[in-house]
Write an enzyme that holds these catalytic residues in place. Structure first.
Site: not given
Ligand code: NAI
Length: 255
Positions: A156, A160
């Site tokens: 993640y 991001k």
């Protein structure tokens, strides 16, 4: 030069059936845009659409899996014919598949990359033509404070952080067409996603929020409206000279 008025603009918000995306959809509709409320299941979008319509706005529930090139194509075609050519895109759809590096599976890695990076790429590529044609456009990508690093989120945080580079390159390529691209990096926002994290680590959501708030300079966790307000600014005409930026909406300088 602005060639369209706010009332005739159409926005697409992905992952808008709930949480931050739903709040963004409501806010953009209140700002006068027609909003495509896009998510994996069309029926999951109905309540957000009904709320927008009850408040006097225009909205359409649209099924899309942002990972799927054909599904993205079909969704955009439907939005164009039923709502209007989209000149605003909010890449908000997201998932988490947390695990420490040594336990993380290839499936968990790929799943997160596919929704956030492949999905945002496919959506931006499918909508940019309407923006360049109009000589005006806005792309807002949802990053996260996890881009700065977060234990258990190697997939993640990489996705991001990747979205921040993606945003800056969109800003460089599309700027001359009147299109801006910016990223918002929220900290802890109270949604189903953070509730799932609480459940995973064995805390009640209230305990988890209280502990998080203690670490946040403004002394509270965020709510979806905190993010929607920032999106509203980036999408507005007032933000035409702001592009390629990452705005941390985290109650302080860092998570
Ligand atoms: P959520 O889990 O409540 O909602 C995410 C939505 O995305 C769901 O409706 C889901 O069905 C949809 N979605 C997932 N995969 C999809 C796909 N392949 N195609 C279309 N839609 C898909 O999440 P939340 O909390 O509202 O997060 C929204 C965005 O904000 C995400 O990108 C997330 O990573 C980001 N974010 C959230 C934070 C938080 O604290 N909640 C903090 C920082 C960033």
């Amino acid at each position: 030069m602005t060639t369209a008025t706010t009332t005739s603009r159409t926005a697409v918000v992905t992952g808008a059936a709930r949480g931050i995306g739903a709040s963004i959809a409501r806010r953009l509709a209140a700002d006068g845009l027609a909003v495509a409320v896009a998510d994996l299941e069309e029926s999951a979008c109905y309540s957000v659409v009904e709320e927008i319509q009850a408040a006097g706005g225009r909205a359409l529930a649209v099924r899309v899996d942002v990972r799927d090139e054909d599904a993205v194509h079909d969704a955009i075609e439907r939005i164009v014919s039923e709502l209007g050519e989209p000149t605003v895109l909010v890449n908000n759809a997201g998932i988490i598949r947390d695990n420490l590096l040594f336990r993380m599976t290839v499936e968990e890695w790929d799943a997160v990359m596919d929704v956030h990076l492949r999905g945002s790429f496919l959506m931006a590529r499918a909508t940019q033509g309407f923006m360049t044609k109009a000589g005006w456009g806005r792309i807002v990508n949802l990053s996260s404070t996890s881009a700065l690093g977060n234990r258990g989120q190697v997939n993640y945080s990489a996705a991001k952080a990747g979205l921040q580079g993606f945003t800056k390159t969109l800003a460089l390529e599309l700027g001359k067409f009147g299109v801006t691209a910016n990223a918002i990096a929220p900290g802890f926002i109270e949604t189903d996603m953070t509730a799932a994290t609480a459940a995973r680590i064995g805390l009640s959501f209230e305990e988890f929020k209280t502990a998080a708030a203690e670490e946040i300079p403004v002394g509270r966790v965020g709510v979806p409206e905190d993010v929607a307000n920032a999106v509203s600014f980036f999408v507005s005409d007032r933000a035409g000279f702001v592009s390629g930026q990452v705005l941390y909406v985290a109650g302080g300088p860092k998570a």
